[in-house]
Design a protein around this motif. Structure first.
Motif, PDB file in Angstrom:
ATOM      1  N   ASP A  89       0.080  -7.819   0.079  1.00  0.00           N
ATOM      2  CA  ASP A  89      -1.361  -7.835  -0.176  1.00  0.00           C
ATOM      3  C   ASP A  89      -2.073  -6.641   0.450  1.00  0.00           C
ATOM      4  O   ASP A  89      -3.187  -6.311   0.081  1.00  0.00           O
ATOM      5  N   THR A  90      -1.401  -5.996   1.426  1.00  0.00           N
ATOM      6  CA  THR A  90      -2.040  -4.853   2.108  1.00  0.00           C
ATOM      7  C   THR A  90      -1.255  -3.548   1.970  1.00  0.00           C
ATOM      8  O   THR A  90      -1.783  -2.483   2.269  1.00  0.00           O
ATOM      9  N   VAL A  91       0.005  -3.642   1.540  1.00  0.00           N
ATOM     10  CA  VAL A  91       0.843  -2.444   1.390  1.00  0.00           C
ATOM     11  C   VAL A  91       1.428  -2.440  -0.014  1.00  0.00           C
ATOM     12  O   VAL A  91       2.083  -3.400  -0.421  1.00  0.00           O
ATOM     13  N   ASP A  92       1.189  -1.363  -0.776  1.00  0.00           N
ATOM     14  CA  ASP A  92       1.680  -1.317  -2.160  1.00  0.00           C
ATOM     15  C   ASP A  92       3.196  -1.143  -2.181  1.00  0.00           C
ATOM     16  O   ASP A  92       3.820  -0.808  -1.173  1.00  0.00           O
ATOM     17  N   GLN A  93       3.799  -1.382  -3.363  1.00  0.00           N
ATOM     18  CA  GLN A  93       5.262  -1.402  -3.439  1.00  0.00           C
ATOM     19  C   GLN A  93       5.879  -0.036  -3.147  1.00  0.00           C
ATOM     20  O   GLN A  93       6.956   0.038  -2.548  1.00  0.00           O
ATOM     21  N   GLN A  94       5.230   1.052  -3.526  1.00  0.00           N
ATOM     22  CA  GLN A  94       5.777   2.378  -3.207  1.00  0.00           C
ATOM     23  C   GLN A  94       5.933   2.556  -1.708  1.00  0.00           C
ATOM     24  O   GLN A  94       6.971   3.015  -1.229  1.00  0.00           O
ATOM     25  N   ASN A  95       4.909   2.194  -0.956  1.00  0.00           N
ATOM     26  CA  ASN A  95       4.983   2.312   0.500  1.00  0.00           C
ATOM     27  C   ASN A  95       5.977   1.321   1.089  1.00  0.00           C
ATOM     28  O   ASN A  95       6.720   1.661   2.010  1.00  0.00           O
TER      29      ASN A  95
END
Length: 310
Positions: A89-95
């Motif tokens: 919810d706070t970190v996108d999948q790329q990161n």
């Protein structure tokens, strides 16, 4: 076995003469605990007086003195998995995928490597519902190819156990890659639960037992909404749906299929990073055979310990 008598430091057991099949293990067993000590050398000497030693707590500074004196080591498929949960919810999948690459389980070293092994899946492997070694290898090969994210999240808030030995190594890997980090530590799971309820974290480090033959109960504890150890997305119900299916499924094979699906999805979709397995270790003097112990399910079967003839 039954308890024949209690002693100052444990129990004396006697083999039950009324078993359906003859016990191949010893007729009598003395179980003794090692009182807490700050003297590793004295501990080692006490261990050397025993035929069979079960080690869980970090009581010995080094296992080598025991092994050098002829002890054999055995892992009875009991232990905890230490892992990081990435908040989708706070970190996108790329990161998240990039952080998985940075914190690859093989990239760490441990003071007591004799009982800590890199973990490439959430569950202790080689049992029902587990990912095969080949499947795990493919997943981590793909993770290793993850490119730098186009836009890195500027700051990561991280919750870790206060006694976590990899805190500095984790922080160094993340900051070297360009992330700013804010670290918060917890002493026990009561503090952890309070932190999770009152604050939002991008990464949390935790541990749980995933060595059971049936992982349904372990998974229910891990995803307990009051104290989740894995931060399943509230916006994307995919993981929650799989977990609910596992808890409700009554067919053993179908449940294991769902458990395996969950294990693969948690890594492939970058929800977790398994770090290491913290395993129980058994030491035996030469002349004792533990080969009859299961390599698939957790087992400490004294009745299966065979004393070899000279």
């Amino acid at each position: 076995y039954f308890i024949k008598e209690r002693t100052a430091t444990g129990f004396n057991l006697q083999a039950n003469p009324h078993t359906a099949t003859k016990i191949e293990g010893p007729e009598s067993v003395s179980l003794n605990y090692l009182p807490k000590s700050d003297n590793p050398k004295a501990d080692t000497e006490k261990f050397l007086k025993a035929d069979f030693d079960l080690i869980w707590s970090p009581r010995l500074a080094d296992i080598d003195p025991l092994v050098s004196k002829g002890y054999d080591t055995h892992h009875p498929r009991l232990g905890f998995t230490f892992f990081a949960s990435l908040n989708s919810d706070t970190v996108d999948q790329q990161n998240r995928s990039y952080i998985q690459k940075l914190l690859n389980p093989n990239s760490f070293t441990y003071k007591d490597s004799w009982r800590k092994k890199p973990a490439f899946q959430l569950y202790l492997p080689n049992g029902p519902g587990r990912i095969s070694d080949k499947e795990a290898e493919k997943i981590w090969t793909d993770i290793a190819k993850t490119p730098d994210p186009k836009v890195k999240k500027k700051q990561l808030t991280i919750l870790l156990p206060s006694a976590f030995e990899l805190t500095d190594a984790v922080n160094e890997k993340l900051t070297s890659a360009g992330y700013q980090t804010v670290l918060k530590k917890y002493r026990d799971f009561t503090e952890y639960a309070n932190e999770i309820r009152t604050n939002t974290y991008d990464i949390v480090f935790a541990n749980n037992d995933f060595s059971s033959i049936d992982l349904r109960g372990n998974i229910a504890v891990t995803f307990n909404p009051e104290r989740p150890l894995i931060l399943a997305s509230k916006k994307n119900p995919q993981i929650s749906n799989i977990v609910n299916g596992i808890v409700k499924e009554t067919n053993y094979e179908n449940r294991n299929s769902r458990i395996k699906e969950l294990g693969k999805s948690l890594i492939s979709d970058a929800y977790i990073i398994p770090i290491y397995y913290h395993e129980v270790l058994v030491l035996t003097k030469p002349g004792f055979d533990l080969s009859a112990w299961s390599q698939i399910v957790p087992e400490i079967g004294i009745w299966k310990v065979k004393k070899l003839k000279n």
